[in-house]
Design a protein around this motif. Structure first.
Motif, PDB file in Angstrom:
ATOM      1  N   PRO A  48      37.801  51.227 130.481  1.00  0.00           N
ATOM      2  CA  PRO A  48      37.542  51.555 129.090  1.00  0.00           C
ATOM      3  C   PRO A  48      37.606  50.402 128.084  1.00  0.00           C
ATOM      4  N   LEU A  49      38.358  49.405 128.312  1.00  0.00           N
ATOM      5  CA  LEU A  49      38.606  48.322 127.653  1.00  0.00           C
ATOM      6  C   LEU A  49      37.343  47.468 127.430  1.00  0.00           C
ATOM      7  N   GLY A  52      34.318  50.380 126.253  1.00  0.00           N
ATOM      8  CA  GLY A  52      34.463  50.904 124.910  1.00  0.00           C
ATOM      9  C   GLY A  52      34.634  52.559 125.222  1.00  0.00           C
ATOM     10  N   ILE A  53      35.145  53.375 124.282  1.00  0.00           N
ATOM     11  CA  ILE A  53      35.229  54.662 124.515  1.00  0.00           C
ATOM     12  C   ILE A  53      34.361  55.491 123.336  1.00  0.00           C
ATOM     13  N   GLU A  55      33.877  57.796 120.394  1.00  0.00           N
ATOM     14  CA  GLU A  55      35.040  58.085 119.313  1.00  0.00           C
ATOM     15  C   GLU A  55      35.477  59.454 119.433  1.00  0.00           C
ATOM     16  N   PRO A  59      41.472  59.210 122.087  1.00  0.00           N
ATOM     17  CA  PRO A  59      42.917  59.906 121.501  1.00  0.00           C
ATOM     18  C   PRO A  59      43.745  59.021 120.375  1.00  0.00           C
ATOM     19  N   PHE A  60      43.405  57.938 120.475  1.00  0.00           N
ATOM     20  CA  PHE A  60      43.687  57.275 119.218  1.00  0.00           C
ATOM     21  C   PHE A  60      43.250  57.118 117.832  1.00  0.00           C
ATOM     22  N   LYS A  61      41.989  57.708 118.001  1.00  0.00           N
ATOM     23  CA  LYS A  61      41.117  57.564 116.692  1.00  0.00           C
ATOM     24  C   LYS A  61      41.976  57.959 115.190  1.00  0.00           C
ATOM     25  N   GLU A  62      41.588  57.262 114.175  1.00  0.00           N
ATOM     26  CA  GLU A  62      42.156  57.691 112.866  1.00  0.00           C
ATOM     27  C   GLU A  62      41.737  59.372 112.613  1.00  0.00           C
ATOM     28  N   LYS A  63      42.627  59.697 112.169  1.00  0.00           N
ATOM     29  CA  LYS A  63      42.580  61.078 111.619  1.00  0.00           C
ATOM     30  C   LYS A  63      41.523  61.296 110.454  1.00  0.00           C
TER      31      LYS A  63
ATOM     32  N   MET B  52      38.444  43.900 118.990  1.00  0.00           N
ATOM     33  CA  MET B  52      39.532  44.803 119.294  1.00  0.00           C
ATOM     34  C   MET B  52      40.543  44.666 117.955  1.00  0.00           C
ATOM     35  N   ARG B  56      47.584  50.969 115.967  1.00  0.00           N
ATOM     36  CA  ARG B  56      48.738  51.729 115.468  1.00  0.00           C
ATOM     37  C   ARG B  56      49.770  50.653 115.615  1.00  0.00           C
ATOM     38  N   PHE B  92      50.487  58.501 120.283  1.00  0.00           N
ATOM     39  CA  PHE B  92      49.223  59.116 119.586  1.00  0.00           C
ATOM     40  C   PHE B  92      49.513  59.121 118.322  1.00  0.00           C
ATOM     41  N   LEU B 279      39.564  41.746 133.124  1.00  0.00           N
ATOM     42  CA  LEU B 279      40.055  41.285 131.736  1.00  0.00           C
ATOM     43  C   LEU B 279      41.668  40.947 131.959  1.00  0.00           C
ATOM     44  N   GLY B 319      43.984  52.462 131.297  1.00  0.00           N
ATOM     45  CA  GLY B 319      43.378  51.565 130.848  1.00  0.00           C
ATOM     46  C   GLY B 319      42.453  51.760 129.603  1.00  0.00           C
ATOM     47  N   THR B 320      42.630  52.708 128.804  1.00  0.00           N
ATOM     48  CA  THR B 320      42.203  53.120 127.474  1.00  0.00           C
ATOM     49  C   THR B 320      42.626  52.285 126.499  1.00  0.00           C
ATOM     50  N   TRP B 335      42.823  48.928 121.128  1.00  0.00           N
ATOM     51  CA  TRP B 335      41.715  49.133 122.068  1.00  0.00           C
ATOM     52  C   TRP B 335      40.297  48.820 121.326  1.00  0.00           C
ATOM     53  N   ASN B 336      39.504  48.725 122.363  1.00  0.00           N
ATOM     54  CA  ASN B 336      38.203  48.659 122.246  1.00  0.00           C
ATOM     55  C   ASN B 336      37.395  49.501 121.150  1.00  0.00           C
TER      56      ASN B 336
END
Lengths: 69, 342
Positions: A48-49, A52-53, A55, A59-63, B52, B56, B92, B279, B319-320, B335-336
């Protein structure tokens, strides 16, 4: 414990270790290096790094904000 | 007596000579396997340029963050700090789930148990159970594949395997000539080994059952602060105060790559691989994180954001994302976000 050992004792420990290691079996870099590269290439699509994921799955996307209409 | 002193010196000198000649022989043996220049990177496709960013920031520690670990649930994080606190975060939401105050201040090590139900830190468990006893500071700890055993590294130069329930010492690992600073367990598929790095500039690979050192590598010029197994278990990376990171191939028994640049002069404190192993993320004492292309040996990206040394860094279990902790009292996750042209 390393801190309690004299220089001589430390050297002896190192010597014993080196004597063992000289006898280790080793493989050719042409083979092992290739296998490392193949492993990476087989997994890269799942990394994923690297890719990319999307959007919506992140799970970390900004609300987002809310709007009240 | 004067003559005894002379004999003592001669023995030391002859031991040193023997060590040097054995090291030379070891190098020769290793060089025989070096049948190709490291070409494996040449034909690999370059990863696309990517960006990147810190997504958070976890704030709450009152002093330097020294260590962190991810929970297997890929969401919770445990971190420890010089403020004596160990905090469990929900990555999260950035909420703190637990905070424990330790009796000591420099809580240098913390680790999540595989079940996610316990954490180990410094010298005690979350349930306030004292497990490991070293005669000097504890620099690193890791659960083995279960919650039942824990592996520790210490400033006393040894590593040790403990039974959590009884606190009993199961195995001890002697071989480092100075403080051991880091350790990493091999991926479970590759069997019962782990690698450690120390102030003696050596990285050593150990058999957990016998307590024997299987292989050792002495190519760094300074303390090794961090070691991490490559995902397949056939190699490991190290980060050192000599400002380089290196890759060691375990089956060829040698160092196969150095990740360095003239412009990077500060020590690398912490390293971890992305999921595929393509990486290598490394945190440095100059406050940055450098991302290296493992195959090509070049730097892919440099990440800014921390306001003091990066002391710890881990990629999440799936890996995310990755998380870094710093002397600036914060943890940051990144993250990416954007994948630019290939």
């Amino acid at each position: 414990m390393a801190q309690d050992m004299t220089e001589k004792e430390l050297l002896k420990m190192e010597l014993d270790q080196l004597k063992k290691e000289v006898k280790n079996e080793r493989q050719m870099i042409s083979k092992t290096g290739k296998e490392i590269k193949e492993y990476i290439e087989s997994m890269v699509g799942e990394d994923p790094l690297l890719k990319g994921i999307p959007e919506d799955k992140n799970p970390f996307k900004e609300k987002g904000g809310c709007t009240i209409s | 007596m004067a003559t005894e002193g002379l004999q003592e010196n001669e023995t030391l000198a002859s031991l040193k000579n023997e060590a040097e000649s054995l090291k030379g022989k070891l190098e020769e043996e290793r060089a025989k396997l070096h049948d190709v220049e490291r070409e494996c990177g040449r034909r690999a496709r370059r990863p696309g340029r990517f960006v990147m960013k810190t997504r958070r920031t976890l704030k709450g520690h009152g002093n330097k963050v020294l260590c962190m670990d991810w929970c297997k649930d890929k969401r919770r994080i445990v971190s420890s700090s010089q403020d004596g606190k160990v905090i469990v975060w929900d990555s999260f939401t950035t909420n703190k789930e637990h905070a424990v105050t330790m009796p000591c201040t420099w809580v240098m090590a913390c680790a999540y148990a595989p079940s996610g139900c316990a954490i180990a830190c410094g010298e005690a468990f979350l349930v306030k159970k004292s497990v490991a006893m070293h005669t000097n500071y504890l620099s690193a700890c890791s659960f083995t594949n279960s919650d039942m055993q824990i592996l520790t590294a210490s400033g006393d130069g040894t590593c040790a395997l403990w039974d959590v329930e009884s606190g009993q010492l199961l195995q001890s690992f002697h071989g480092h000539g100075a403080d051991v600073l880091c350790l990493d367990l091999a991926p479970s598929e590759t069997g019962n080994t782990f690698v450690s790095g120390g102030c003696d500039k050596k990285a050593m690979v150990w058999d957990m059952r016998s307590g024997q050192c299987i292989q050792s590598f002495e190519t760094h010029d300074s303390d090794i602060n961090s070691v991490r197994y490559y995902p397949s278990g056939d190699a490991f990376a190290s980060g050192s105060d000599d400002a380089t990171c290196r890759l060691y191939d375990l089956r060829a028994d040698r160092e196969v790559a150095i990740y360095s640049k003239e412009s990077i002069i500060f020590g690398a404190s912490s390293v971890d691989f992305s999921l595929s192993g393509r990486l290598l993320f490394a945190g440095y004492n100059d406050y940055t994180i450098n991302v290296w292309d493992v195959l090509k040996g070049s730097r892919v990206s440099i990440l800014f954001g921390h306001e003091n040394r990066v002391s710890t860094l881990r990629v999440s279990p799936d890996g995310t994302a990755f998380c870094s902790g710093s002397w600036d009292h914060t943890l940051r996750e990144g993250w990416n976000r954007i994948l630019l042209e290939k």
